[in-house]
Design a protein around this motif. Structure first.
Motif, PDB file in Angstrom:
ATOM      1  N   CYS A   1       0.856  -1.190   0.000  1.00 16.80           N
ATOM      2  CA  CYS A   1       0.000   0.000   0.000  1.00 16.80           C
ATOM      3  C   CYS A   1       0.892   1.239   0.000  1.00 16.80           C
ATOM      4  O   CYS A   1       1.849   1.318   0.775  1.00 16.80           O
ATOM      5  N   ASN A   2       0.588   2.184  -0.877  1.00 11.99           N
ATOM      6  CA  ASN A   2       1.316   3.448  -0.957  1.00 11.99           C
ATOM      7  C   ASN A   2       2.805   3.250  -1.247  1.00 11.99           C
ATOM      8  O   ASN A   2       3.660   3.738  -0.508  1.00 11.99           O
ATOM      9  N   PRO A   3       3.151   2.561  -2.347  1.00  5.40           N
ATOM     10  CA  PRO A   3       4.559   2.429  -2.704  1.00  5.40           C
ATOM     11  C   PRO A   3       5.167   3.799  -3.005  1.00  5.40           C
ATOM     12  O   PRO A   3       4.448   4.748  -3.343  1.00  5.40           O
ATOM     13  N   ASP A   4       6.481   3.900  -2.863  1.00  3.15           N
ATOM     14  CA  ASP A   4       7.155   5.160  -3.185  1.00  3.15           C
ATOM     15  C   ASP A   4       8.563   4.886  -3.691  1.00  3.15           C
ATOM     16  O   ASP A   4       9.085   3.782  -3.534  1.00  3.15           O
ATOM     17  N   VAL A   5       9.137   5.892  -4.312  1.00  2.70           N
ATOM     18  CA  VAL A   5      10.564   5.889  -4.646  1.00  2.70           C
ATOM     19  C   VAL A   5      11.151   7.122  -3.972  1.00  2.70           C
ATOM     20  O   VAL A   5      10.447   8.106  -3.741  1.00  2.70           O
TER      21      VAL A   5
ATOM     22  N   GLU B   1      23.016  13.633   4.208  1.00  7.80           N
ATOM     23  CA  GLU B   1      22.846  12.858   5.439  1.00  7.80           C
ATOM     24  C   GLU B   1      21.675  13.439   6.230  1.00  7.80           C
ATOM     25  O   GLU B   1      21.660  14.617   6.562  1.00  7.80           O
ATOM     26  N   GLY B   2      20.646  12.616   6.465  1.00 10.09           N
ATOM     27  CA  GLY B   2      19.531  13.078   7.293  1.00 10.09           C
ATOM     28  C   GLY B   2      18.380  13.724   6.540  1.00 10.09           C
ATOM     29  O   GLY B   2      17.419  14.140   7.169  1.00 10.09           O
ATOM     30  N   SER B   3      18.465  13.827   5.217  1.00 10.37           N
ATOM     31  CA  SER B   3      17.309  14.372   4.491  1.00 10.37           C
ATOM     32  C   SER B   3      17.134  13.673   3.152  1.00 10.37           C
ATOM     33  O   SER B   3      18.098  13.208   2.542  1.00 10.37           O
ATOM     34  N   SER B   4      15.872  13.599   2.734  1.00 15.71           N
ATOM     35  CA  SER B   4      15.546  12.913   1.486  1.00 15.71           C
ATOM     36  C   SER B   4      14.258  13.489   0.926  1.00 15.71           C
ATOM     37  O   SER B   4      13.577  14.301   1.567  1.00 15.71           O
ATOM     38  N   CYS B   5      13.930  13.070  -0.285  1.00 15.94           N
ATOM     39  CA  CYS B   5      12.600  13.361  -0.827  1.00 15.94           C
ATOM     40  C   CYS B   5      12.041  12.067  -1.375  1.00 15.94           C
ATOM     41  O   CYS B   5      12.777  11.155  -1.762  1.00 15.94           O
ATOM     42  N   LYS B   6      10.723  11.988  -1.354  1.00 14.62           N
ATOM     43  CA  LYS B   6      10.037  10.778  -1.789  1.00 14.62           C
ATOM     44  C   LYS B   6       8.946  11.164  -2.776  1.00 14.62           C
ATOM     45  O   LYS B   6       8.482  12.306  -2.797  1.00 14.62           O
ATOM     46  N   PHE B   7       8.543  10.170  -3.565  1.00 13.53           N
ATOM     47  CA  PHE B   7       7.508  10.371  -4.570  1.00 13.53           C
ATOM     48  C   PHE B   7       6.505   9.239  -4.455  1.00 13.53           C
ATOM     49  O   PHE B   7       6.898   8.069  -4.450  1.00 13.53           O
ATOM     50  N   HIS B   8       5.227   9.587  -4.318  1.00 14.24           N
ATOM     51  CA  HIS B   8       4.180   8.569  -4.262  1.00 14.24           C
ATOM     52  C   HIS B   8       3.002   9.014  -5.101  1.00 14.24           C
ATOM     53  O   HIS B   8       3.053  10.059  -5.763  1.00 14.24           O
ATOM     54  N   LEU B   9       1.922   8.223  -5.093  1.00 17.45           N
ATOM     55  CA  LEU B   9       0.853   8.418  -6.075  1.00 17.45           C
ATOM     56  C   LEU B   9      -0.318   9.242  -5.570  1.00 17.45           C
ATOM     57  O   LEU B   9      -0.949   9.952  -6.338  1.00 17.45           O
ATOM     58  N   TRP B  10      -0.638   9.118  -4.297  1.00 13.88           N
ATOM     59  CA  TRP B  10      -1.773   9.838  -3.731  1.00 13.88           C
ATOM     60  C   TRP B  10      -1.290  10.713  -2.574  1.00 13.88           C
ATOM     61  O   TRP B  10      -0.345  10.346  -1.867  1.00 13.88           O
ATOM     62  N   PRO B  11      -1.965  11.837  -2.321  1.00 16.77           N
ATOM     63  CA  PRO B  11      -1.624  12.635  -1.139  1.00 16.77           C
ATOM     64  C   PRO B  11      -1.808  11.805   0.142  1.00 16.77           C
ATOM     65  O   PRO B  11      -2.688  10.938   0.204  1.00 16.77           O
ATOM     66  N   LEU B  12      -0.996  12.091   1.135  1.00 15.08           N
ATOM     67  CA  LEU B  12      -0.980  11.267   2.343  1.00 15.08           C
ATOM     68  C   LEU B  12      -2.329  11.241   3.057  1.00 15.08           C
ATOM     69  O   LEU B  12      -2.736  10.199   3.581  1.00 15.08           O
ATOM     70  N   ASP B  13      -3.045  12.353   3.081  1.00 14.39           N
ATOM     71  CA  ASP B  13      -4.343  12.331   3.758  1.00 14.39           C
ATOM     72  C   ASP B  13      -5.314  11.373   3.056  1.00 14.39           C
ATOM     73  O   ASP B  13      -6.089  10.673   3.704  1.00 14.39           O
ATOM     74  N   ARG B  14      -5.214  11.291   1.729  1.00 17.25           N
ATOM     75  CA  ARG B  14      -6.068  10.353   0.975  1.00 17.25           C
ATOM     76  C   ARG B  14      -5.610   8.908   1.194  1.00 17.25           C
ATOM     77  O   ARG B  14      -6.429   7.996   1.282  1.00 17.25           O
ATOM     78  N   VAL B  15      -4.303   8.697   1.284  1.00 18.78           N
ATOM     79  CA  VAL B  15      -3.759   7.363   1.582  1.00 18.78           C
ATOM     80  C   VAL B  15      -4.305   6.880   2.926  1.00 18.78           C
ATOM     81  O   VAL B  15      -4.768   5.746   3.061  1.00 18.78           O
ATOM     82  N   ILE B  16      -4.270   7.762   3.923  1.00 23.07           N
ATOM     83  CA  ILE B  16      -4.729   7.402   5.269  1.00 23.07           C
ATOM     84  C   ILE B  16      -6.220   7.084   5.253  1.00 23.07           C
ATOM     85  O   ILE B  16      -6.667   6.107   5.862  1.00 23.07           O
ATOM     86  N   GLU B  17      -6.984   7.889   4.525  1.00 25.41           N
ATOM     87  CA  GLU B  17      -8.426   7.636   4.402  1.00 25.41           C
ATOM     88  C   GLU B  17      -8.656   6.228   3.832  1.00 25.41           C
ATOM     89  O   GLU B  17      -9.483   5.458   4.340  1.00 25.41           O
ATOM     90  N   HIS B  18      -7.899   5.879   2.795  1.00 21.51           N
ATOM     91  CA  HIS B  18      -8.004   4.553   2.178  1.00 21.51           C
ATOM     92  C   HIS B  18      -7.619   3.457   3.179  1.00 21.51           C
ATOM     93  O   HIS B  18      -8.319   2.450   3.313  1.00 21.51           O
ATOM     94  N   GLU B  19      -6.511   3.661   3.882  1.00 23.68           N
ATOM     95  CA  GLU B  19      -6.044   2.645   4.841  1.00 23.68           C
ATOM     96  C   GLU B  19      -7.073   2.424   5.953  1.00 23.68           C
ATOM     97  O   GLU B  19      -7.300   1.290   6.383  1.00 23.68           O
ATOM     98  N   LEU B  20      -7.708   3.502   6.411  1.00 24.06           N
ATOM     99  CA  LEU B  20      -8.744   3.372   7.434  1.00 24.06           C
ATOM    100  C   LEU B  20      -9.963   2.639   6.869  1.00 24.06           C
ATOM    101  O   LEU B  20     -10.538   1.772   7.542  1.00 24.06           O
ATOM    102  N   GLU B  21     -10.336   2.954   5.626  1.00 23.33           N
ATOM    103  CA  GLU B  21     -11.498   2.319   4.988  1.00 23.33           C
ATOM    104  C   GLU B  21     -11.322   0.808   4.865  1.00 23.33           C
ATOM    105  O   GLU B  21     -12.268   0.043   5.053  1.00 23.33           O
ATOM    106  N   VAL B  22     -10.096   0.380   4.507  1.00 31.16           N
ATOM    107  CA  VAL B  22      -9.893  -1.048   4.213  1.00 31.16           C
ATOM    108  C   VAL B  22      -9.260  -1.807   5.384  1.00 31.16           C
ATOM    109  O   VAL B  22      -8.918  -2.975   5.256  1.00 31.16           O
ATOM    110  N   GLY B  23      -9.103  -1.136   6.529  1.00 33.40           N
ATOM    111  CA  GLY B  23      -8.633  -1.823   7.732  1.00 33.40           C
ATOM    112  C   GLY B  23      -7.140  -2.116   7.765  1.00 33.40           C
ATOM    113  O   GLY B  23      -6.721  -3.122   8.336  1.00 33.40           O
ATOM    114  N   LEU B  24      -6.329  -1.215   7.172  1.00 33.11           N
ATOM    115  CA  LEU B  24      -4.882  -1.431   7.160  1.00 33.11           C
ATOM    116  C   LEU B  24      -4.148  -0.714   8.292  1.00 33.11           C
ATOM    117  O   LEU B  24      -2.929  -0.757   8.353  1.00 33.11           O
ATOM    118  N   VAL B  25      -4.882  -0.032   9.164  1.00 32.45           N
ATOM    119  CA  VAL B  25      -4.245   0.731  10.235  1.00 32.45           C
ATOM    120  C   VAL B  25      -4.075  -0.148  11.472  1.00 32.45           C
ATOM    121  O   VAL B  25      -5.053  -0.721  11.963  1.00 32.45           O
TER     122      VAL B  25
END
Length: 195
Positions: free
Chosen positions: A149-153, A159-183
């Motif tokens: 769920c929510n793969p990223d690159v 040292e100590g900082s990075s950036c990531k790229f994913h497909l959906w905004p995090l608030d929408r990811v969380i909404e999905h995870e709560l809906e499908v019982g992944l939390v």
């Protein structure tokens, strides 16, 4: 960011981290100008600092979720007032609790960009692979591409900082995870064993 944002006043500005990320992406010719920067991550050095940061964010936004990920709690807050930086309006802050025996320096650790849309499935690894293929000379970290769920690159900035790229905004990811019982709820035993 302009002074006066209560989160920045308390935790310090993410400007240095964000500038470092955007400068490195610019140097690598990775164009993120059309993407949303949906969240930034604040690392905590101690459980007490984690509790302080969560209380601060609760006063300045809404807790979307606190769940066990990778053996420790991670909380995500939707800010009442986004953090503005250049053309970006950053709506969420992610706060990982430190893992027992794994010390981290506290501070702003990563920014995540949304490269997909609701037209993509949350697990559309092909869209992430297509994005990476546009930039073959960039040293991408692909380890999280195969998360269920929510793969990223991601890309290490320094040292100590990075950036990531994913497909959906995090608030929408969380909404999905709560809906499908992944939390996974944080067990009370975590707090009693982490001090």
């Amino acid at each position: 960011p302009p002074p006066g944002h209560p989160v920045i006043d308390a935790l310090g500005s993410p400007q240095a981290m964000l500038t470092g990320v955007l400068d490195k992406l610019d140097a690598l010719a990775v164009d993120v100008s059309s993407f949303e920067a949906d969240h930034i991550c604040f690392r905590c050095a101690t459980v007490d600092e984690y509790r302080f940061v969560c209380a601060l964010l609760a006063q300045n936004g809404q807790l979307l979720v606190e769940s066990m990920i990778g053996g420790r709690p991670i909380a995500t807050y939707l800010l009442a007032e986004p953090i503005l930086f250049r053309s970006y309006s950053i709506r969420c802050i992610e706060v990982p609790c430190p893992k027992p025996g794994r010390p981290y320096a506290s501070g702003w650790e990563h920014v995540e960009f949304v490269i997909g849309s609701e037209a993509h499935s949350i697990n559309d690894k092909e869209a992430l692979e297509e994005f990476v293929k546009k930039y073959p000379d960039v040293p991408w970290d692909m380890r999280a591409l195969h998360k269920s769920c929510n793969p990223d690159v991601s890309l290490q900035i320094e040292e100590g900082s990075s950036c990531k790229f994913h497909l959906w905004p995090l608030d929408r990811v969380i909404e999905h995870e709560l809906e499908v019982g992944l939390v996974e709820a944080v067990a009370a035993s975590f707090w009693s064993s982490s001090h």
